[in-house]
Design a protein around this motif. Structure first.
Motif, mmCIF file in Angstrom:
data_model
loop_
_atom_site.group_PDB
_atom_site.id
_atom_site.type_symbol
_atom_site.label_atom_id
_atom_site.label_comp_id
_atom_site.label_asym_id
_atom_site.label_seq_id
_atom_site.Cartn_x
_atom_site.Cartn_y
_atom_site.Cartn_z
ATOM 1 N N THR A 37 -69.718 -34.175 35.525
ATOM 2 C CA THR A 37 -68.651 -34.759 36.358
ATOM 3 C C THR A 37 -67.512 -35.565 35.504
ATOM 4 O OG1 THR A 37 -69.518 -35.060 38.274
ATOM 5 C CG2 THR A 37 -69.834 -32.801 37.796
ATOM 6 N N GLY A 38 -68.151 -36.090 35.634
ATOM 7 C CA GLY A 38 -67.193 -37.588 35.419
ATOM 8 C C GLY A 38 -65.828 -37.121 34.315
ATOM 9 N N PRO A 39 -66.644 -36.512 32.900
ATOM 10 C CA PRO A 39 -65.748 -36.508 32.178
ATOM 11 C C PRO A 39 -64.899 -36.069 31.687
ATOM 12 C CG PRO A 39 -67.818 -37.589 31.199
ATOM 13 C CD PRO A 39 -67.945 -37.048 32.943
ATOM 14 N N VAL A 40 -65.168 -34.841 32.275
ATOM 15 C CA VAL A 40 -64.660 -33.775 32.597
ATOM 16 C C VAL A 40 -63.608 -33.371 33.589
ATOM 17 C CG1 VAL A 40 -64.848 -30.971 33.659
ATOM 18 C CG2 VAL A 40 -66.767 -32.062 32.481
ATOM 19 N N PHE A 41 -63.880 -34.005 34.508
ATOM 20 C CA PHE A 41 -62.852 -34.600 35.473
ATOM 21 C C PHE A 41 -61.167 -35.160 34.694
ATOM 22 C CE2 PHE A 41 -65.182 -32.152 39.402
ATOM 23 C CZ PHE A 41 -64.916 -32.290 39.983
ATOM 24 N N VAL A 42 -61.940 -35.800 34.876
ATOM 25 C CA VAL A 42 -61.264 -37.164 33.656
ATOM 26 C C VAL A 42 -60.187 -36.878 32.743
ATOM 27 C CG1 VAL A 42 -60.789 -39.515 32.502
ATOM 28 C CG2 VAL A 42 -62.966 -39.345 34.010
ATOM 29 N N GLY A 43 -61.281 -35.524 31.699
ATOM 30 C CA GLY A 43 -60.330 -34.667 31.262
ATOM 31 C C GLY A 43 -59.169 -34.353 31.421
ATOM 32 N N ALA B 265 -57.536 -34.479 34.116
ATOM 33 C CA ALA B 265 -56.743 -36.059 35.358
ATOM 34 C C ALA B 265 -55.544 -35.742 33.359
ATOM 35 C CB ALA B 265 -57.604 -36.761 35.705
ATOM 36 N N ALA B 266 -56.289 -36.452 32.481
ATOM 37 C CA ALA B 266 -55.377 -36.083 31.906
ATOM 38 C C ALA B 266 -54.523 -35.458 31.559
ATOM 39 C CB ALA B 266 -55.692 -36.767 30.149
ATOM 40 N N VAL B 267 -54.910 -33.835 31.169
ATOM 41 C CA VAL B 267 -53.952 -32.929 31.042
ATOM 42 C C VAL B 267 -53.459 -32.809 32.254
ATOM 43 C CG1 VAL B 267 -54.047 -30.276 31.032
ATOM 44 C CG2 VAL B 267 -56.178 -31.686 29.324
ATOM 45 N N CYS B 268 -54.180 -32.362 33.531
ATOM 46 C CA CYS B 268 -52.573 -32.509 34.560
ATOM 47 C C CYS B 268 -51.563 -33.031 34.711
ATOM 48 C CB CYS B 268 -53.870 -32.839 36.289
ATOM 49 S SG CYS B 268 -52.847 -32.966 37.825
ATOM 50 N N ILE C 29 -45.632 -27.433 34.354
ATOM 51 C CA ILE C 29 -46.452 -26.408 35.944
ATOM 52 C C ILE C 29 -47.836 -26.136 35.376
ATOM 53 C CG2 ILE C 29 -46.515 -24.203 37.058
ATOM 54 C CD1 ILE C 29 -43.471 -24.692 37.445
ATOM 55 N N ALA C 30 -47.719 -25.386 33.767
ATOM 56 C CA ALA C 30 -48.633 -25.058 33.125
ATOM 57 C C ALA C 30 -49.589 -26.397 32.882
ATOM 58 C CB ALA C 30 -48.325 -24.744 31.437
ATOM 59 N N LEU C 31 -48.667 -27.215 32.594
ATOM 60 C CA LEU C 31 -50.234 -28.537 32.289
ATOM 61 C C LEU C 31 -50.729 -28.470 33.730
ATOM 62 C CD1 LEU C 31 -48.097 -30.569 29.703
ATOM 63 C CD2 LEU C 31 -50.555 -29.282 29.150
ATOM 64 N N GLY C 32 -49.816 -28.754 34.788
ATOM 65 C CA GLY C 32 -50.388 -28.974 36.109
ATOM 66 C C GLY C 32 -52.069 -28.419 36.585
ATOM 67 N N ASP C 33 -51.592 -27.288 36.457
ATOM 68 C CA ASP C 33 -51.874 -26.071 37.402
ATOM 69 C C ASP C 33 -53.877 -25.959 35.829
ATOM 70 O OD1 ASP C 33 -50.690 -25.726 39.098
ATOM 71 O OD2 ASP C 33 -49.520 -23.750 38.231
ATOM 72 N N LEU C 34 -53.357 -26.438 34.920
ATOM 73 C CA LEU C 34 -54.314 -26.130 33.843
ATOM 74 C C LEU C 34 -55.145 -27.030 33.968
ATOM 75 C CD1 LEU C 34 -52.753 -25.291 29.881
ATOM 76 C CD2 LEU C 34 -54.853 -23.643 31.685
ATOM 77 N N GLY C 35 -54.675 -28.466 34.108
ATOM 78 C CA GLY C 35 -55.162 -29.735 34.911
ATOM 79 C C GLY C 35 -56.164 -29.619 36.401
ATOM 80 N N PHE C 36 -55.477 -28.368 36.853
ATOM 81 C CA PHE C 36 -55.951 -29.207 38.751
ATOM 82 C C PHE C 36 -56.580 -28.329 38.912
ATOM 83 C CE2 PHE C 36 -54.894 -27.158 42.845
ATOM 84 C CZ PHE C 36 -55.020 -28.586 43.267
ATOM 85 N N VAL C 37 -56.739 -26.696 38.548
ATOM 86 C CA VAL C 37 -57.585 -25.216 38.895
ATOM 87 C C VAL C 37 -59.863 -25.897 38.651
ATOM 88 C CG1 VAL C 37 -58.025 -22.828 38.466
ATOM 89 C CG2 VAL C 37 -55.498 -23.797 39.431
ATOM 90 N N GLY C 38 -59.783 -25.584 37.608
ATOM 91 C CA GLY C 38 -61.274 -25.953 37.416
ATOM 92 C C GLY C 38 -61.932 -26.897 38.169
ATOM 93 N N PRO C 39 -61.145 -28.284 38.314
ATOM 94 C CA PRO C 39 -62.274 -29.006 38.985
ATOM 95 C C PRO C 39 -61.646 -29.054 40.264
ATOM 96 C CG PRO C 39 -60.817 -30.680 37.407
ATOM 97 C CD PRO C 39 -60.317 -28.881 37.258
ATOM 98 N N ILE D 148 -57.623 -36.636 41.522
ATOM 99 C CA ILE D 148 -57.902 -35.821 40.451
ATOM 100 C C ILE D 148 -59.188 -36.159 39.425
ATOM 101 C CG2 ILE D 148 -58.692 -33.893 39.109
ATOM 102 C CD1 ILE D 148 -56.169 -32.541 40.146
ATOM 103 N N GLY D 149 -58.923 -37.623 38.666
ATOM 104 C CA GLY D 149 -59.811 -37.685 37.751
ATOM 105 C C GLY D 149 -60.956 -39.428 38.644
ATOM 106 N N ALA D 150 -60.047 -40.153 39.848
ATOM 107 C CA ALA D 150 -61.102 -40.367 40.753
ATOM 108 C C ALA D 150 -62.440 -40.041 42.031
ATOM 109 C CB ALA D 150 -60.315 -41.342 41.695
ATOM 110 N N LEU D 151 -61.557 -38.345 41.838
ATOM 111 C CA LEU D 151 -62.961 -37.326 42.876
ATOM 112 C C LEU D 151 -64.444 -37.693 42.336
ATOM 113 C CD1 LEU D 151 -62.689 -35.670 45.327
ATOM 114 C CD2 LEU D 151 -62.480 -34.056 43.927
ATOM 115 N N ALA D 152 -64.636 -37.548 41.069
ATOM 116 C CA ALA D 152 -65.825 -37.783 40.032
ATOM 117 C C ALA D 152 -66.663 -38.919 40.639
ATOM 118 C CB ALA D 152 -65.536 -37.272 38.836
#
Length: 462
Positions: free
Chosen positions: A431-437, A439-442, A286-296, A357-361
């Motif tokens: 935006t691209g690298p940050v969304f991909v990063g 997504a990796a955390v998520c 849950i923690a990893l999913g939320d950390l990678g989801f909330v920012g983007p 999430i990564g594809a969104l960028a």
């Protein structure tokens, strides 16, 4: 002959969507959530009218501090006094605070200090309200209906977000911030008699004979401290994580009640989570999913829309796509009531959602972004609801307030910290690298869910 405290696993209740008791709880929850949405509209409008943009931002943010600092203590309070009592008390305090500020704004122009005080009160009350709200469904329905209740709760949240904003805006337009605060207080007040009418499951009933968990599985912990001793074999006979099952009434009656301190209860809850074979990895997922989801999906989407020239309307359409997807996932669980292989499905949904999430960028236009956002909402809503249902069914009810507090602290205390970090990173790298990063955390959350055998094999009762 001794009778067991744990009822046979064949005890099945009404479907939650046809159970008047659950529907009263849902109506109370929905009214409270709509009141919350109206309150935030009123607070933001009043803060902007009374001070500078920087001061208004500080007022909006100040509630997060007591919420994060006191959340774990709120879980202890929910377990000690019973979640319904805590939710009713919290709603009464929030209602009184909102109506008091409404009266103050109606009579005078007091400046920012009452708004800041109100935000602190709401943040403090939220610290006990949120764990209690999370622990309450297990007390109003049977275990086999908890997944459906998670879906119904998701629909209530979506309804509140859709209705609360326009309702708050209408109240501000007609009567200013005072009217909006008054409306928020009245909506929260509606939940109190509804909650009083909700019947709690007072006996310890386990609707599933065996649960793959690290602690003793037991039924309702009761509405007060007196219920905690008999609610769990682990709580009475041993430390959290013991394998006590089928404790007899005679043994429980003879076991001396242990007097504990709030700090001791908190430490016991944290030890229980750490030792649990499903809850510990579930919290990490849950923690990893939320950390990678909330920012983007918050600050990142705003910056992406500005970069692509979509404008505010384009961003609104993308957010609508996400909301529709999340609502569809909630509706699916409400209708189905249970999905098989819950741990497995949740893990793959987190992984697939991270890819989206990564594809969104990198999507070419608004229409494609709406489609991807819809997919993100569907997968995130599905994984979130399944994780929530697993948390409800795997946790011993005697610890459920503390378990919910830890989960809420991760989602509402730590995950929002990723928003300023995401904004700074997008400013530096785009935006691209940050969304991909992100997504990796998520995606790491999905990897945890799929690689830990006990979590991967976790099932919802049914």
């Amino acid at each position: 002959m001794t009778s067991t405290l744990i009822a046979p696993g064949t005890a099945i209740g009404k479907p939650a969507h046809r159970d008047p008791n659950v529907l009263r709880w849902l109506a109370a929850y929905t009214s409270s959530m709509v009141g919350d949405s109206v309150y935030y509209i009123a607070l933001s409008w009043a803060a902007v009218q009374q001070g500078s943009p920087a001061q208004a931002g500080a007022v909006m943010a100040v509630s997060a501090v007591p919420r994060a600092l006191l959340m774990l203590g709120g879980g202890v309070i929910a377990d000690r006094f019973g979640p319904r009592r805590v939710v009713i008390g919290s709603d009464l305090v929030r209602c009184a605070a909102g109506l008091s500020v409404a009266a103050l704004l109606f009579l005078t122009s007091p400046g920012l200090w009452p708004l800041a005080l109100l935000a602190v009160v709401f943040g403090t009350v939220d610290a006990v309200f949120m764990p209690a709200v999370g622990a309450l469904p297990a007390r109003v329905t049977t275990r086999d209906q908890l997944a459906r209740v998670q879906g119904m709760r998701g629909l209530a949240i979506r309804f509140a977000s859709v209705v609360g904003g326009p309702l708050g805006g209408l109240a501000v337009a007609l009567g200013g911030a005072a009217a909006a605060f008054g409306l928020a207080g009245l909506l929260i007040a509606v939940s109190v008699p509804l909650l009083i009418s909700v019947r709690m499951r007072e006996s310890a009933v386990d609707d599933q004979a065996e649960v793959d968990a690290g602690g003793a599985d037991a039924g309702d912990a009761g509405e007060g401290a007196s219920g905690r001793g008999a609610a769990s074999g682990a709580a009475v006979l041993g430390a959290p994580g013991s394998e006590a099952r089928g404790v007899t009434a005679t043994a429980a009656d003879k076991a001396p009640a242990r007097v504990t301190t709030p700090l001791g209860d908190l430490e016991a809850g944290l030890r229980y989570i750490r030792a649990h074979r499903v809850l510990a990895p579930l919290m990490l997922a849950i923690a990893l999913g939320d950390l990678g989801f909330v920012g983007p999906l918050n600050v990142g989407l705003t910056l992406l829309a500005d970069e692509r020239g979509w404008g505010a309307s384009g961003m609104g359409w993308v957010l609508s796509g996400f909301g529709v997807g999340a609502g569809a996932a909630a509706l699916l669980l409400t209708v189905r009531g249970r999905l098989p292989h819950a741990g497995h499905v949740a893990g793959w949904a987190i992984l697939a959602g991270s890819v989206a999430i990564g594809a969104l960028a990198f999507v070419p236009g608004v229409l494609a972004a709406v489609g991807v956002a819809l997919l993100v909402g569907l997968l995130a809503g599905l994984s979130g609801a399944l994780c929530g249902a697993l948390l409800q069914t795997q946790a011993d009810p005697a610890y459920l307030g503390r378990v919910t507090a830890v989960s809420s602290l991760v989602s509402l205390g730590f995950a929002p910290l990723s928003m300023p970090l995401s904004a700074a990173a997008i400013g530096a790298w785009g935006t691209g690298p940050v969304f991909v990063g992100s997504a990796a955390v998520c995606g790491l959350g999905g990897v945890v869910a799929l690689c830990v055998p006990d979590l991967r094999r976790a099932e919802l009762p049914g």
